[in-house]
Structure formats: C-alpha cells, structure tokens
Design a protein around this motif. Structure first.
Motif, short mmCIF file in Angstrom:
data_model
loop_
_atom_site.label_atom_id
_atom_site.label_comp_id
_atom_site.label_asym_id
_atom_site.label_seq_id
_atom_site.Cartn_x
_atom_site.Cartn_y
_atom_site.Cartn_z
N ARG A 434 0.85 -1.19 0.00
CA ARG A 434 0.00 0.00 0.00
C ARG A 434 0.88 1.24 0.00
O ARG A 434 1.85 1.32 0.77
N VAL A 435 0.56 2.20 -0.86
CA VAL A 435 1.39 3.39 -1.01
C VAL A 435 0.53 4.65 -0.91
O VAL A 435 -0.67 4.64 -1.17
N LEU A 436 1.21 5.74 -0.56
CA LEU A 436 0.60 7.06 -0.47
C LEU A 436 1.31 7.98 -1.46
O LEU A 436 2.47 7.74 -1.82
N PRO A 437 0.65 9.04 -1.93
CA PRO A 437 1.30 9.95 -2.88
C PRO A 437 2.53 10.61 -2.26
O PRO A 437 2.58 10.85 -1.05
N GLY A 438 3.53 10.90 -3.10
CA GLY A 438 4.68 11.65 -2.65
C GLY A 438 4.32 13.12 -2.46
O GLY A 438 3.19 13.54 -2.74
N PRO A 439 5.27 13.93 -2.00
CA PRO A 439 4.98 15.35 -1.73
C PRO A 439 4.97 16.23 -2.97
O PRO A 439 4.62 17.40 -2.89
N GLY A 440 5.35 15.68 -4.14
CA GLY A 440 5.43 16.48 -5.36
C GLY A 440 6.79 17.13 -5.52
O GLY A 440 7.51 17.37 -4.54
N ASP A 441 7.15 17.42 -6.75
CA ASP A 441 8.43 18.04 -7.06
C ASP A 441 8.45 19.47 -6.51
O ASP A 441 7.61 20.29 -6.87
N PRO A 442 9.41 19.80 -5.62
CA PRO A 442 9.43 21.15 -5.06
C PRO A 442 9.66 22.24 -6.10
O PRO A 442 9.27 23.39 -5.89
N ALA A 455 -0.26 12.85 -10.45
CA ALA A 455 0.15 12.35 -11.76
C ALA A 455 1.33 11.40 -11.64
O ALA A 455 1.39 10.36 -12.32
N SER A 456 2.27 11.73 -10.76
CA SER A 456 3.44 10.87 -10.56
C SER A 456 3.04 9.52 -9.97
O SER A 456 3.56 8.47 -10.37
N LEU A 457 2.11 9.56 -9.02
CA LEU A 457 1.64 8.31 -8.42
C LEU A 457 0.91 7.46 -9.45
O LEU A 457 1.12 6.24 -9.54
N LYS A 458 0.07 8.08 -10.25
CA LYS A 458 -0.68 7.35 -11.27
C LYS A 458 0.27 6.67 -12.26
O LYS A 458 0.07 5.51 -12.65
N ALA A 459 1.32 7.38 -12.67
CA ALA A 459 2.30 6.80 -13.60
C ALA A 459 3.00 5.61 -12.98
O ALA A 459 3.25 4.59 -13.64
N LEU A 460 3.31 5.71 -11.68
CA LEU A 460 3.98 4.60 -10.99
C LEU A 460 3.06 3.38 -10.93
O LEU A 460 3.49 2.25 -11.23
N LEU A 461 1.81 3.58 -10.54
CA LEU A 461 0.88 2.46 -10.40
C LEU A 461 0.65 1.75 -11.73
O LEU A 461 0.51 0.53 -11.78
N SER A 462 0.61 2.52 -12.81
CA SER A 462 0.34 1.94 -14.13
C SER A 462 1.54 1.22 -14.72
O SER A 462 1.40 0.48 -15.70
N LEU A 485 9.50 4.05 -16.96
CA LEU A 485 9.15 5.20 -16.15
C LEU A 485 10.20 6.28 -16.36
O LEU A 485 11.36 5.99 -16.66
N THR A 486 9.81 7.52 -16.20
CA THR A 486 10.73 8.64 -16.35
C THR A 486 11.09 9.17 -14.97
O THR A 486 10.21 9.65 -14.23
N GLY A 487 12.36 9.05 -14.62
CA GLY A 487 12.83 9.55 -13.34
C GLY A 487 13.59 10.85 -13.51
O GLY A 487 13.69 11.40 -14.61
N TYR A 521 16.21 12.66 -5.57
CA TYR A 521 15.52 12.06 -6.72
C TYR A 521 14.01 12.27 -6.59
O TYR A 521 13.48 12.52 -5.50
N SER A 522 13.32 12.15 -7.70
CA SER A 522 11.87 12.29 -7.71
C SER A 522 11.24 11.28 -6.75
O SER A 522 11.73 10.16 -6.59
N VAL A 523 10.12 11.68 -6.12
CA VAL A 523 9.43 10.82 -5.15
C VAL A 523 7.97 10.68 -5.57
O VAL A 523 7.12 11.47 -5.16
N PRO A 524 7.65 9.65 -6.37
CA PRO A 524 6.26 9.48 -6.79
C PRO A 524 5.34 8.91 -5.72
O PRO A 524 4.12 9.07 -5.80
N ALA A 525 5.91 8.23 -4.71
CA ALA A 525 5.06 7.59 -3.70
C ALA A 525 5.89 7.23 -2.48
O ALA A 525 7.12 7.28 -2.49
N VAL A 526 5.17 6.86 -1.41
CA VAL A 526 5.78 6.40 -0.16
C VAL A 526 5.04 5.14 0.28
O VAL A 526 3.81 5.14 0.34
#
Length: 596
Positions: A434-442, A455-462, A485-487, A521-526
């Motif tokens: 189970r994952v939660l969304p990341g904080p987004g790119d600062p 959007a980042s979380l959706k891309a990771l899940l897919s 995936l694009t990191g 690095y980018s953080v799409p989820a936690v």
C-alpha cells in the motif's frame, strides 16, 4: 523635483511591497507518507530561504510524544512522527505554533575554521576544469554556509563555492573508497567526508578535524546555519584522534557465536538523530522484531538479532530464545544429545551447551532471533542497532564473538504467537504494498497550485508489476518496472524509510532502514509503514504490486498490526522443552524438566 520625489516614493513603495510579499509569504505543508510532514519555504537554494527554515527549526519547543525528529534541508523542514501516537493535524499545529517564537536574526550559530592540507589527487584536474592556477587559494577564500547535514553523520552540505570551482563535475566513475577527512568539490558543492565511504567528488585535500563523533554531544562539529572557513595549512596533525567507535559485544557473554552467517546484526527500533545525517537504522522488518521480543517477555523495542540465515549460537546458560520473520528451519542441538525443531513464532528455552542453528530462509529474507532479556550492546546515539555503513553500533557477528544479554534468564514460559503476518509461501512471492502519494516536485510547488504528486503516483501504479532486483540491501530495495518510467533529480529534501525514489534510470528505489536522511531524486510515492516490513522481507526476483491507500487507513492498519505482532499465548509443552539431563537424574528432578 516634484516628479523626482514621486519617483522616489514610488520606488520606496515598490520595495516595501516586495519586502512585504517576501516576508509574509507563509510556508506550506506537504505530506510525505503517513509519518512525515514537510514544511516548504520555497524551491530554491539561497541563504534567505534557508534562514527561514532554520528559524522555524530553532523555534520548535520540546517534541511532543510521537514526534521523532525534525530534519532541515535547503528549503524545507521535515518532521518525522509516529502516526499511531500523534496525528498529522497535531503535528501541523505544533509546527505552526513555533512561528510566533521565531527569532528575526540570522540563524548562523558559529564560525568554524577547518584546516586543510591541499594535496588532493584531483587538485590539478579540478584546476584545469575550473581554469584557475591556485585552487587552494580560490577554495579557501569564501565563507561557506552549512545548509544541512546528510549523506553520512555530520556531512555538511555547504553553499558559497566560487563559481569557477562550481564547474567541476562529479567523477565519471565514483571511487570505491574516499578516506575520512577528504575535502572535495562536485557539481557546485563542496564538503568534507566524515568517514571512509565510496564517493564521486573531485578531491582537493584533507583535514584532521573530526566532524562527527558519536560519543560527543552534539555528535556533529557543524550545525545547520554555521559558517565555515577552510584554512590552507602546510601540514596536519596525523596523530589527532579520529572519533570513538562503539566497542564490540564481548563482556559477560550469554551466547557464543559459532557461525555468523552472511550477515547477522544487532537491531532494535533505531535512532532519532536524522537531523545530524545519521540513518534511523533499526530492524528492516519491524513486525518480526516485535514478535520475537514478545515471545521471550521483552519490551517491544528490545535489541534482537537480525540475520540472513546460517547463524549458529551456543548458549552459556539457561535463556529463552525465539525465531520470527523468515522461516529458516531452525533446530536446537541439546548438549545432552539429540535435536529438536525450533519452530518459527515460538519461544524455546536453551540450556548451557545447547546450540541454536538457523538454515537458509525459505519464505522471506530476514529472520529475527529474540533472546530473553534482550541483546545488551552499548547504546550509541540512543540505540543498540548496527549501522554498518556508518560504522555505528556493534559490527556484524562473526565466529568467536560473544553476545551479552540483559538480566537473568530462565524466567520466560513457553509461548507462541497468536498471529503470523508473514503469510507463509515458499519460492517466488508477490508482495502487495500500500502506497501514499509523494509530496510532489518542489521545483513546481508554490504552495498554491496542485503539485504533480497525483500524476506521478498514477504513472507509478500503471507501470507495474515490479520485480525486485539483486541490487538491494538494508539501504534500499531496487525494483524494475514492467513498463518504462521517467525519473529525475529534484531539490534535496529529507526522506523516510518507505520513500520510493525514481532516479534517471527509471528503476524505482524503495528506501529501507539504513537509507540516507536526505535525497534528491523524484518521489512518486511512499510505502505505508504497515507494509514496510514486506520490503524488508523481499528477495531478488519477488514481484511487487503497488496499490493506493489513504493516511487514515494506513495509520489504522499500522496500529492493528503492531497490536497483533505482540499478541502471544501459552503453548503446550512438548519434547522440545524437555531437559534430558534433568530427566536422567531421576523422578525427583521432574520439576526441572520443563520451561516453567
């Protein structure tokens, strides 16, 4: 003249409006999982923003129950907390209340002079790249600012590097070993390595200053906000002490190590010094540690042994032991002869001369051996945990080592765990996380508009399912995506175990117990804390599937799992509990036969 006066007034008003906008813009919160709250003050690297970060850090009063650490970075302040003890709203209120106590002055605490012998092996190459003849003079001229500490304990991220030296990039191939005290530059940054570690910076020289010593209070020589001056010297005091390391566990041993296996470490629930750049460490599978301790009557956070199998211990007295986590088909060789199984999630008493043997894990990566009284290792920064990368705590166990325990043994009764969180399954496994969304790119976050987190979380899940890579350890589990995936990189911020980073190669990295305290690095989820134990038990080739959850559901599940992990019941005494030596003494010794 009137027009000039009007222009001056207009200019003054414009400056006032600009100053007002700058000083009254409020920082904003972003969640990074159910246990970390980020307060962002901006999205650039500059002294003004960092001063605001450190003012708020300084204004925080005594941590309320449940708050474990407050970690500054370039433009943000992260507060780590236990969501089963304190809510996000309560943490947010605590942070906001500190605003009224902020000091308007500069957050600089000290000016620290560090002697440097500029004899580094990359000194000449760095000079050619930068186009300067005297690198030592250029590097030692500025006064640098400590923005925050990270990478390793006490490692300073410094700002103020001369723009010519800022052209020097990282090395194409990082060195396997950079010695403690090395002074380097790379990609606009400069710093001092606080311990022997791999590194990719151009080395300009070295210092004998001890920037980190866990026996010192505070352990870090430098603090965020300090000013640093490098002073060129002709020689160093090579006899200077290099900081005190924690001694191994050797005194009053309750067990003798006959074989340590691939890696056996002392672990508890970890440290709370991430603001100094020290990893939390602790058990990779928190639930199994809690279970192993509960079975032998310990407190839930007592130190136990975390192993990858192959461990062999000989008891020097009477003491209960338990094995939780991965099933290693443990057996007990009785000193009086014969062997019995030591079942997973059960407690058994070892007597003097008995031997505990663990095989290879069948259904996970790590087993946890709980011992009655807990492992008695020295406390280092508030924990007994082994942090191999940082050189903190006991070293991995090897043949001939002694293991000390707290208190007297022989008091624990035979027990079994009521619940087994491992969901036993041999061979390749599929773990649902189970994952939660990341904080987004600062970089694109101004506190007003929505971030790219969803959007980042959706891309990771897919992009799933994912496969665990062999490039995994206690720092992180690297996984390979089914689709690309694009990191990328982003402004460094504090991170917690469970953070999923996405580097430029597109392979997600799930941070584990020994992760670095900050990341860029980018953080799409936690990964939710309730499922983090699965990451600790994941083996190369296992499949991982990510599913979205909510902060409320994640906190409720964690609370439930921790309660279930320590639930145990008395079990029926069987042959594994019989002392054959006592039995041979005759019927009058029957009271000594069992674990009572």
């Amino acid at each position: 003249t009137k027009s000039r006066t009007m222009l001056r007034l207009a200019a003054t008003a414009a400056r006032t409006r600009a100053l007002s906008t700058t000083t009254t813009t409020k920082p904003w919160f972003r969640a990074a999982g159910e246990g970390t709250l980020l307060l962002r003050f901006g999205n650039t690297i500059d002294e003004a923003t960092n001063r605001n970060v450190l003012r708020r850090l300084d204004a925080l009063n005594e941590k309320p129950r449940g708050v474990t650490d407050a970690v500054p970075a370039y433009a943000s302040l992260a507060v780590h907390y236990d969501c089963t003890e304190i809510s996000r709203d309560e943490v947010e209120t605590w942070i906001n209340e500190a605003a009224s106590r902020e000091n308007d002055g500069d957050a600089t605490r000290n000016v620290v002079e560090i002697p440097v012998l500029y004899d580094g092996e990359d000194l000449e190459a760095a000079g050619e790249i930068a186009g300067v003849d005297d690198v030592a003079a250029v590097h030692s001229k500025p006064e640098y600012r400590v923005y925050f500490l990270g990478f390793t304990g006490g490692f300073p991220y410094l700002g103020g590097l001369d723009e010519r030296l800022a052209k020097v990039p990282r090395l194409p191939t990082p060195r396997q070993l950079v010695p403690r005290g090395a002074v380097g530059v790379a990609a606009g940054q400069t710093g001092v390595y606080t311990r022997d570690t791999p590194g990719g910076w151009h080395l300009l020289g070295r210092t004998d200053a001890v920037l980190f010593d866990p026996s010192r209070e505070p352990p870090s020589l430098l603090q965020p906000g300090d000013a640093v001056r490098f002073s060129a010297v002709a020689a160093l005091d090579d006899t200077a002490p290099q900081g005190k390391e924690a001694p191994p566990i050797v005194e009053d041993a309750s067990f003798e190590v006959l074989a340590g296996g691939p890696q056996t470490l002392v672990q508890d629930l970890g440290r709370r010094h991430q603001s100094c750049g020290v990893s939390r460490c602790g058990a990779a599978d928190e639930m199994s540690l809690r279970t192993a301790n509960a079975l032998v009557g310990n407190e839930f956070d007592a130190a136990a042994l975390e192993c990858l199998g192959g461990l062999r211990l000989r008891s020097r007295g009477t003491r209960a032991v338990s094995v939780a986590g991965a099933d290693c088909q443990a057996t007990i060789l009785r000193s009086a002869g014969g062997s019995v199984a030591c079942k997973v999630n059960e407690a058994v008493v070892l007597r003097e001369g008995d031997e505990l043997r663990l095989g290879i894990p069948r259904d996970g990566a790590r087993a946890y051996v709980g011992v009655e009284g807990g492992i008695e290792a020295p406390l280092v920064l508030g924990s007994r945990s082994s942090d191999v990368r940082a050189g903190l705590g006991p070293a991995p166990l090897t043949t001939g080592d002694g293991v000390a325990c707290g208190g007297a043994g022989g008091r624990a009764a035979p027990r079994r765990a009521k619940h087994d969180h491992m969901m036993r399954m041999k061979g390749k496994r599929t773990w649902t996380l189970r994952v939660l969304p990341g904080p987004g790119d600062p970089a694109s976050d101004d506190g007003v508009k929505e971030t790219d987190a969803d959007a980042s979380l959706k891309a990771l899940l897919s992009a799933g399912p994912f496969t665990a890579s062999p490039r995994s350890d206690r720092m992180a589990v690297v996984v390979e995506a089914a689709s690309s995936l694009t990191g990328g990189q982003q402004l460094s911020e504090a991170c917690a175990a469970g953070t999923i980073q996405l580097p430029p190669d597109g392979n997600p990295v799930i941070l584990l117990a020994d992760h670095q305290t900050t990341g860029g690095y980018s953080v799409p989820a936690v990964v939710a804390r309730c499922d983090l134990w699965k990451v600790g038990q994941c083996r190369p080739g296992d499949e991982l599937v990510f599913v979205e959850t909510t902060i409320g559901d994640a906190a409720a599940e964690l609370r439930k799992m921790r309660k279930r992990a320590v639930a145990s019941a008395a079990r029926v005494v069987d042959g594994a509990d019989v002392d054959l030596v006592a039995l041979a003494r005759g019927p009058n010794q029957v009271g000594d036969l069992f674990e009572v």
